[in-house]
Design a protein around this motif. Structure first.
Motif, PDB file in Angstrom:
ATOM      1  N   SER A 178       4.987  22.994  -3.290  1.00 15.38           N
ATOM      2  CA  SER A 178       3.611  22.840  -3.654  1.00 15.38           C
ATOM      3  C   SER A 178       2.828  22.072  -2.722  1.00 15.38           C
ATOM      4  CB  SER A 178       3.759  22.378  -5.136  1.00 15.38           C
ATOM      5  OG  SER A 178       4.069  21.190  -5.330  1.00 15.38           O
ATOM      6  N   GLY A 179       3.720  21.045  -2.103  1.00 13.54           N
ATOM      7  CA  GLY A 179       2.865  19.876  -1.333  1.00 13.54           C
ATOM      8  C   GLY A 179       2.394  18.880  -2.453  1.00 13.54           C
ATOM      9  N   LEU A 180       2.682  18.917  -3.603  1.00 13.94           N
ATOM     10  CA  LEU A 180       1.869  18.052  -4.514  1.00 13.94           C
ATOM     11  C   LEU A 180       2.713  16.685  -4.291  1.00 13.94           C
ATOM     12  CD1 LEU A 180       1.083  19.981  -7.525  1.00 13.94           C
ATOM     13  CD2 LEU A 180      -0.304  19.440  -5.770  1.00 13.94           C
ATOM     14  N   LEU A 181       2.144  15.641  -4.719  1.00 13.29           N
ATOM     15  CA  LEU A 181       2.520  14.119  -4.527  1.00 13.29           C
ATOM     16  C   LEU A 181       3.961  14.116  -5.613  1.00 13.29           C
ATOM     17  CD1 LEU A 181       1.832  11.498  -3.168  1.00 13.29           C
ATOM     18  CD2 LEU A 181       0.950  10.767  -5.481  1.00 13.29           C
ATOM     19  N   ASP A 182       4.787  13.390  -4.995  1.00 15.38           N
ATOM     20  CA  ASP A 182       6.026  13.262  -6.026  1.00 15.38           C
ATOM     21  C   ASP A 182       5.694  12.093  -7.114  1.00 15.38           C
ATOM     22  OD1 ASP A 182       8.328  12.514  -7.123  1.00 15.38           O
ATOM     23  OD2 ASP A 182       9.680  13.001  -5.354  1.00 15.38           O
ATOM     24  N   LEU A 183       5.236  12.475  -8.340  1.00 15.84           N
ATOM     25  CA  LEU A 183       5.104  11.584  -9.329  1.00 15.84           C
ATOM     26  C   LEU A 183       6.178  10.358  -9.489  1.00 15.84           C
ATOM     27  CD1 LEU A 183       2.651  13.493 -11.737  1.00 15.84           C
ATOM     28  CD2 LEU A 183       2.062  11.963  -9.832  1.00 15.84           C
ATOM     29  N   ALA A 184       7.170  11.032  -9.657  1.00 10.12           N
ATOM     30  CA  ALA A 184       8.622  10.345 -10.057  1.00 10.12           C
ATOM     31  C   ALA A 184       8.594   9.187  -8.841  1.00 10.12           C
ATOM     32  CB  ALA A 184       9.764  10.967  -9.797  1.00 10.12           C
ATOM     33  N   ASP A 185       8.553   9.390  -7.672  1.00  7.14           N
ATOM     34  CA  ASP A 185       8.608   8.556  -6.507  1.00  7.14           C
ATOM     35  C   ASP A 185       7.412   7.666  -6.461  1.00  7.14           C
ATOM     36  OD1 ASP A 185       9.671   7.550  -4.218  1.00  7.14           O
ATOM     37  OD2 ASP A 185       8.510   8.703  -2.674  1.00  7.14           O
ATOM     38  N   LEU A 186       6.213   8.034  -7.005  1.00  2.27           N
ATOM     39  CA  LEU A 186       4.958   7.065  -7.006  1.00  2.27           C
ATOM     40  C   LEU A 186       5.439   6.138  -8.155  1.00  2.27           C
ATOM     41  CD1 LEU A 186       2.368   6.316  -6.071  1.00  2.27           C
ATOM     42  CD2 LEU A 186       1.419   7.871  -8.166  1.00  2.27           C
ATOM     43  N   LYS A 187       5.779   6.575  -9.264  1.00  2.00           N
ATOM     44  CA  LYS A 187       5.993   5.477 -10.393  1.00  2.00           C
ATOM     45  C   LYS A 187       7.033   4.620 -10.003  1.00  2.00           C
ATOM     46  CE  LYS A 187       4.989   8.430 -14.382  1.00  2.00           C
ATOM     47  NZ  LYS A 187       5.542   9.682 -15.075  1.00  2.00           N
ATOM     48  N   ASN A 188       8.122   5.020  -9.109  1.00  2.00           N
ATOM     49  CA  ASN A 188       9.027   4.158  -8.776  1.00  2.00           C
ATOM     50  C   ASN A 188       8.532   3.038  -7.941  1.00  2.00           C
ATOM     51  OD1 ASN A 188      11.656   4.106  -9.047  1.00  2.00           O
ATOM     52  ND2 ASN A 188      12.400   5.466  -7.476  1.00  2.00           N
TER      53      ASN A 188
ATOM     54  N   VAL B   6       0.996  -1.052  -0.090  1.00  2.00           N
ATOM     55  CA  VAL B   6       0.009   0.122  -0.157  1.00  2.00           C
ATOM     56  C   VAL B   6       0.864   1.219   0.010  1.00  2.00           C
ATOM     57  CG1 VAL B   6      -1.901   1.448   1.330  1.00  2.00           C
ATOM     58  CG2 VAL B   6      -1.912  -1.321   1.332  1.00  2.00           C
ATOM     59  N   LEU B   7       0.680   2.087  -0.700  1.00  2.49           N
ATOM     60  CA  LEU B   7       1.246   3.493  -1.047  1.00  2.49           C
ATOM     61  C   LEU B   7       0.502   4.570  -0.480  1.00  2.49           C
ATOM     62  CD1 LEU B   7       2.712   2.837  -4.617  1.00  2.49           C
ATOM     63  CD2 LEU B   7       3.908   2.313  -2.335  1.00  2.49           C
ATOM     64  N   LEU B   8       1.113   5.298   0.706  1.00  2.00           N
ATOM     65  CA  LEU B   8       0.591   6.271   1.009  1.00  2.00           C
ATOM     66  C   LEU B   8       1.036   7.648   0.993  1.00  2.00           C
ATOM     67  CD1 LEU B   8      -0.059   5.147   4.857  1.00  2.00           C
ATOM     68  CD2 LEU B   8      -1.643   4.859   2.772  1.00  2.00           C
ATOM     69  N   ALA B   9       0.416   8.594   0.443  1.00  2.00           N
ATOM     70  CA  ALA B   9       1.049   9.893   0.316  1.00  2.00           C
ATOM     71  C   ALA B   9       1.394  10.465   1.820  1.00  2.00           C
ATOM     72  CB  ALA B   9       0.141  11.028   0.166  1.00  2.00           C
TER      73      ALA B   9
END
Lengths: 507, 462, 462, 507
Positions: free
Chosen positions: C194-204, C161-164
């Motif tokens: 910005s606080g926004l989710l790090d999409l690169a980290d998510l993709k990883n 499970v991935l949590l922001a």
């Protein structure tokens, strides 16, 4: 529910609540306290109240509440003249503030500035609405306001040395019975004007009765027929010229807010029912408020004290030269004063006018529709109805035998109220509907549909209506002489036990 | 007219309005007002502030109310016709039920519960006063006394009314305004030491023209009038109707006036479960015997219990409706209208909860607490705990004359200590000088009373 | 055993007890306890204070409560999961009705109203989130998120499970305890500006073993996560279920997560008509599409509408009851019990009152007020109104680092001015230094906001 | 009432309440506010909520409330295991204090001392009642408390390095389903013990299943049969000797207050439902509180923060070494904590014991009476019932075909609740009655009379029972597949419109 009478729930030894007992130190200082009571004044037996646990008392009363049809629960347009409108819940919440509930009326003015300000602010609003110049909120109901006005009329003439001479009050038959009744209590002779054939108060009849004996003229306008007397200014002029005071029963003011006022119509005094037009709840019949407004000239006659503002503080003025004294303890029903003030502030001047306009629109819509129902009619002039209408089932009764009382019982089956009218039934087989501004078109259509269905039933199978109700909390009452024969009536449970239960046992 | 749709007025929706106007065949709403002459139509706007949202309203009202100091915050010893008592939570629950709150004048079918609750209220108060008939409540004690007296005048056909001088002056104002011009009022003096009615004066004034004698017990000034029987005998001797006003909360321990000869009993229901509400909790009751001559003179509604067509089911209706102004207009008995029904229901709940023992214990607590207070006050130099020698119930007059301080000053100093002192009597009863009417009930703990006593001690000894 | 009869316990009347014992054939009540071994019976008295009367209880509790300072008295800017909003009076009226208050788990007949009110709640929230299925509410947002995630794990049969990282730390604690030991949790970073989710980290981190991605929008830290669609695409690419937590009061103006690809939406109902009650107003909801795979994984009750034998009449019942732990014990889906039904009903009332336009206007007011506050704060030297550059909804982080004062100090000084400052983030997010999470809603008037701004200005400039 | 679904009341343009709008100055500073929303996050269409005037919304919900049978309204003994007792009105009034309702959970401790003191005082009371040494009120229901306890069990073994090894939780079949379900969520294997023929948990079976894999033992005592396991201390000893934690579901504690405690029976943890035994209302199913108590040794495992007292001030301790973290936001349901504290203070130690004793007396009276009803029985051991009993209509069903579900529907006609039991139906045709201390003998007799009448009907004319209800708000449900077939079920109005209304149109 088939809930017993509370006395039938008696179980010796049970207890509904524990009361506070005196502290041990107190008891050791003064003993049992009751020994101080003079022998002649000791209660020898405890009152024969029932003993019931708390949960059962609560269950009893909440069940009775569910057997009561409050305006929150139905399309409450059947209690005409009563102006059953939406009671805003926010106002009920506001009055439950301890800084309202737990105020003593004799507290020093400095500790009730907020309450006095509310009263004063409402006074200012009511002045704008009526054109009057000072208000008292002491009268705690329309009847008491009418009585206070009759008292002022008498005091006014007494102050001018005409107290004995001016002993007649003129009213109209379509005005509330309390207008006549309260003036009679105040020792006046009552002259009642009947309407002309269009339902208007008859100006010629007025001219015929005014004289140097005329003390005052009291009228509702519109009357309970919903018909507005357009000659009202002439009426007040005629009475004034005869030396009388004109006072205005504004129980039917809901169609008039922001449209026309007491002042311009020539009245010297008026009152509004805060529990009708100004959205305070009716509470099964009070406590209520009859807000009494007068022109400057009559301010000194008001019952005291009234609230005034010196630019910095609010204070109670009990120094009114000709005051009639008091009509009710202290300051009246403060919660209802607060409710009505809150209601006015929630609407603002435009909203108040919309109240009136929508009430009139709703009523005319209903008027239009009801007249199309078979057997129903609206006597007197066509159109020209403001906020309510007194209708008649005369035709239906003639054709089917179903009376307005039958319809009343049958309406209960639809979960709706339905009121006939005050006595005497000038309009035959009457019923009076006042939709106010609170109901939507859908609501009105629902009510109309119920009337239509009953009309159909009356014409097709009148017994359905005559044997109603079927779905109510109880079945048809067996009235016989139970209410009018002194041997039969039972106004309390102890009388019922004596007259009915014990008699049954000995049979 | 604005286009804003108000939450309280559904039919301000323009589409709906148009549809309705179309149905009626009118062009505009103002067309429906054509019956009101142009000259009477208001031209200017009313000078009322603009509408508030619900939240704005709440902030506004709460900020006004926050300027008040309630008796929850300060210790209160004011009574004098509106009293602070324990209100059981069940009373509030029942009278806040939206069914009871928003009902009005429905019929015995759809409002069966309201009729039953009021019939039960009548029945419960009847036990408390030990009489057979009680009315649906009227405005307040003053109105109840006024009407009781007028009933007496109608029954006797006489005009003279004798009032004890110790009757609450405010109530006396209500009574005399309500009775005049038809009735004549005279006052009966009282004994300066005991407060008791001056029987000699009464004998003097009571005669064949007298309709009613009215006194209160416990009196406005707190003392217990112990001469009930004697007064009643004087009344009977002249065919006078005896009307007695009573604080119903005393009747767990004090004899009800019917026991010493009262013909009509009246009083205020406020102590029986109503919050003070700045006097919004008042409600008057009237009780009599079950005799036609009394029943037919009640202006109020009287609910009776009757059968329905279904075996064993109870129904309710108006007893002797024909006497009321609803039925007969000015020919009816006085007048009837919206009075204080909800407080009647509440008083019924209260009496059901307390029962006979609760009423007794409550009366006892009040007597103990108030006696304790007087006893302790008497120890303060210059202060007389009770001006009268008679026993008292709940209220008593503290005599401050020896302290050299005015009641006004003492009360101001008490307020600084977060205490509302008793009612200053120097206007209503100048003969008592600087004295104040204090009220002590079951809501006062010993700590509360000690706080008062210490505060007074400090004030008068400085 | 004392002889006192308690108002709550009718059968403490000795005569009644004796009658009942006789009927049973027992000598004493303690005889009925013979099944409890002597050694387990409590010998000593419990050290609990003696009973209070109702009035004594009221004085006691009110004196305790008087030590609290409420948000009616102080201006409040705390949010962080429990928010101060306008509560319409009708919400209170309905949820204080004694029928709803004291009902529990009755059947569709005698409790028809409760079933209907909860069905309507489901239907109303469904419109707000624009999804077809909503549950009877669970404990709070944390529980709703935990269950949503476990639903996702059961559906996918996977464990990761991935949590922001911007998920509320408190909720993250609930989620991880609820998921462990079965699930594995990893956090996804965020952009510091910005606080926004790090999409690169998510993709990883998202891969074939991933059951769910969970983030919140608006986030715990207030900013609006604008990358919903991008996140959803990453989820879809790996067959991951996207779970989004949402503050429902934002949904009049913000797109519901279903519009950017969320499979399961959860959140807290507290803003929709519940008073804060020191956190007693929380209630969690879960929403999904109407697909069997989702429905069968709900642990909660789901009320469905069905016909009755009477034409045109609605009835209600439990949909797919067999999945619950009521039906299957440990074989059911998680567990179900008493959760927060009354708040569900209340949220339904709230949404019925506000309607589509009210929800829009409310969202707008919140955005306007909070933007105004930030704008004005920015003018104070040393204060950064919003630490993040992203647009925000209702909450935002004030950066006090340049003022040299700690948030703790600032908040203490604000309390002196009768203001509750925002939540100190220095523990949960030390990377922000001395920053605080402020909450501005429709309850704040301009005067309130100006008062805050002036207070902060005064504090930081001294 | 035949009240429509709220969406059917939709009238475009109507409004239930006005929300606060931003001040003009604010608008002039920031504009419309919503333009700041990133394009991807704008809601393009407003939610399809209904538009309804305030009075109509209120009418809808108060009518629905009247169609709900709260415990205030009936002899609520039919919902066995739920401990439906009198909910004191004073407590409901106390929680409506703004100093309770309007507290934010993150306020500085100095500003919530009163609230913290209440929580701490309740903690002290609960310690006396249970013998435990620290309480958390964070779990907001019994299920959540059970889950928290299962979490503590796991954390405890993990802290001792036995987390993987100890993976079994033992429970009994007559315990609440949540005991098993929550432990399963926490990853445990569930071992369920069935009773012996007298209805007691079987100690031999327990001995057979304990092992080095035993993590914990969870049980209610008495179980939902009302039977108290007298060997409970032996049970806990056996589990302790095997290295397991014993935790106690005290949902059935109402007969035990002041009589016997968790500690003496050997438990390490327990929880009480404040909304059952401690008289907080059930509120249609929450919010609620599962008060979780532990022995000293397990205090550091509690979810944080807990309230502590340093002799001067109350403070929040979130520094618990082995804390499981959190199970619910902030501090739990504060209103219910206050209610239960108030209830305990209204009763005192003697009153609490009387609660237990009277609940047991009432239950045994009922037990005695119900067994005399034709077709009814109480399986298992004779006597030895504490606060509730699980009964059976097995005989009546065999003899008449009338099932417990039929009786359930028929009981609604008497205005009474009746609950069967949790699944699986170990007791055939079960029903579970728990009279608590709140009902009088008269109340119990009324309930018994209803059961007797139904039994008579079943034997004389079973169709009366089978076709019930007759006087309920609605008629018999037509269940078919509407609830279990995905094509038919409608969990929201929008699905109903799609699956039923639109389908009907196209037919």
């Amino acid at each position: 529910w088939n809930e017993p009478i509370i006395f039938e729930l008696h179980q010796p030894g049970e207890k509904g609540v524990e009361v506070p007992l005196a502290d041990k130190t107190v008891v050791s200082e003064v003993g049992d306290g009751v020994s101080m009571i003079p022998g002649s004044m000791v209660r020898s037996e405890r009152p024969k109240l029932p003993e019931i646990g708390q949960a059962r008392v609560l269950r009893h009363y909440v069940r009775l509440s569910q057997e009561t049809l409050g305006s929150d629960f139905n399309v409450e347009i059947g209690q005409g003249t009563c102006t059953m409108k939406y009671i805003p819940k926010i106002n009920e919440l506001l009055i439950r503030n301890p800084k309202m509930m737990e105020l003593h009326p004799l507290q020093d003015e400095s500790t009730v500035q907020g309450m006095l300000e509310i009263i004063h602010n409402l006074d200012l609003c009511m002045r704008e609405i009526s054109g009057m110049e000072a208000f008292s909120f002491q009268p705690s109901g329309g009847t008491q306001a009418l009585f206070a006005m009759a008292s002022i009329v008498r005091k006014y003439h007494e102050a001018r040395g005409e107290g004995d001479q001016r002993n007649e009050i003129i009213t109209t038959i379509f005005s509330h019975p309390s207008q006549a009744a309260t003036a009679a209590v105040k020792g006046f002779k009552i002259i009642t004007l009947h309407p002309d054939e269009d339902g208007f108060p008859d100006i010629e009849k007025l001219k015929a009765v005014v004289s140097e004996r005329t003390a005052g003229f009291v009228v509702a306008n519109p009357e309970d027929t919903g018909i507005y007397n357009p000659k009202i200014k002439e009426f007040t002029r005629i009475v004034h010229e005869a030396g009388g005071i004109c006072y205005y029963d504004q129980a039917n003011a809901n169609g008039l807010l922001g449209i026309t006022r007491a002042k311009e119509a020539g009245f010297d005094m008026c009152f509004f029912n805060l529990h009708k037009t100004f959205a305070a709840p009716h509470m099964c019949g009070g406590p209520a408020t009859g807000a009494l407004g007068v022109v400057d000239q009559l301010k000194e006659y008001l019952p005291g004290p009234i609230v005034e503002f010196d630019g910095e503080n609010y204070y109670l003025n009990d120094d009114l030269k000709h005051s009639i004294g008091k009509v009710r303890a202290f300051h009246g029903v403060a919660q209802t004063i607060l409710r009505s003030y809150a209601w006015i502030r929630a609407l603002g001047p435009d909203g108040l006018k919309e109240v009136a306009q929508t009430a009139v629109l709703n009523n005319n819509y209903l008027y239009h529709k009801v007249q199309k129902i078979r057997g129903a009619s609206a006597p007197y002039v066509k159109g020209q109805r403001l906020e309510q209408v007194r209708y008649s089932w005369e035709q239906m009764t003639k054709e089917t035998g179903v009376t307005t009382e039958d319809v009343q019982r049958r309406m209960t089956d639809f979960g709706l109220h339905y009121w006939t009218s005050h006595h005497p039934y000038i309009v035959p087989q009457p019923f009076t509907l006042e939709p106010t501004e609170s109901y939507s078109k859908t609501d009105l259509d629902e009510y109309i549909a119920a009337l239509e269905q009953i009309s159909n039933e009356a014409y097709e199978n009148p017994e359905i209506v005559q044997n109603a109700p079927y779905n109510s909390t109880i079945h048809q009452l067996d009235e016989q002489n139970y209410l009018d024969d002194p041997k039969e009536w039972c106004i309390t449970w102890r009388l019922y036990k004596k007259k009915v239960l014990e008699t049954a046992l000995t049979k | 007219m604005t286009k804003k749709v108000h939450p309280y007025i559904p039919n301000t929706v323009p589409e709906v309005q148009n549809q309705m106007l179309k149905e009626i065949g009118a062009e505009s709403i103002m067309e429906l007002y054509s019956c009101i002459p142009e000259e009477l139509q208001l031209k200017e706007d009313m000078k009322i502030p603009e509408a508030l949202t619900e939240y704005g309203l709440r902030r506004h009202i709460e900020s006004l109310l926050s300027k008040n100091i309630s008796t929850n915050e300060y210790l209160n010893f004011l009574g004098a016709g509106c009293w602070q008592h324990f209100v059981p939570a069940v009373c509030d629950e029942v009278n806040q039920r939206s069914e009871f709150l928003t009902a009005y004048a429905g019929e015995p079918y759809e409002d069966h519960g309201r009729f039953q609750a009021l019939f039960e209220y009548q029945s419960l108060v009847a036990e408390l006063v030990d009489m057979d008939v009680v009315n649906v409540p009227t405005f307040d004690w003053g109105q109840a006394a006024s009407t009781s007296i007028r009933m007496a005048a109608r029954i006797t056909g006489k005009k003279k009314v004798l009032l004890a001088k110790t009757v609450s002056p405010e109530r006396a104002k209500i009574i005399t305004n309500y009775g005049s011009p038809e009735l004549e009022f005279e006052f009966i003096g009282f004994d300066k030491d005991s407060g008791l009615l001056d029987l000699a004066d009464l004998k003097n004034k009571a005669d064949g023209n007298t309709a009613a004698i009215y006194f209160e017990n416990p009196s406005y000034l707190g003392f217990i009038e112990s001469q009930g029987t004697e007064i009643s005998e004087i009344a009977k001797a002249h065919g006078v109707i005896l009307v007695v006003g009573v604080d119903p909360i005393s009747l767990g321990v004090l004899a009800p006036p019917s026991h010493y000869g009262a013909d009509i009993v009246c009083g205020d229901l406020q102590p029986l479960g109503m919050h003070m509400n700045f006097s919004g909790g008042q409600a008057g009751f009237i009780a009599t015997r079950d005799e036609e001559k009394f029943i037919h003179e009640y202006p109020s509604r009287l609910f009776g219990i009757i059968p329905t067509v279904k075996e064993g089911e109870y129904g309710f209706g108006d007893v002797a409706y024909e006497r009321t102004s609803f039925a007969l207009r000015e020919k009816g008995k006085e007048s009837v209208g919206t009075q204080t029904a909800l407080w009647g229901i509440t008083a019924g709940v209260y009496l059901s909860l307390l029962g006979p023992n609760g009423m007794y214990e409550l009366g006892q607590t009040i007597m103990q607490n108030s006696q304790y207070c007087v006893k302790k006050l008497n120890k303060i130099s210059g202060v007389k705990g009770s001006l009268f020698t008679s026993p008292f119930f709940k209220e008593f007059i503290i005599d401050f004359n020896e302290t050299g301080l005015s009641v006004e000053t003492i009360n101001a100093r008490l307020r600084e200590k977060k205490i509302f002192g008793g009612k200053d009597l120097s206007q209503e009863f100048p003969e008592f000088g600087q004295s104040a009417l204090y009220c002590v009930t079951e809501v006062h703990t010993r700590e509360d009373l000690d706080r008062l006593i210490e505060a007074i001690e400090e004030i008068v000894s400085n």
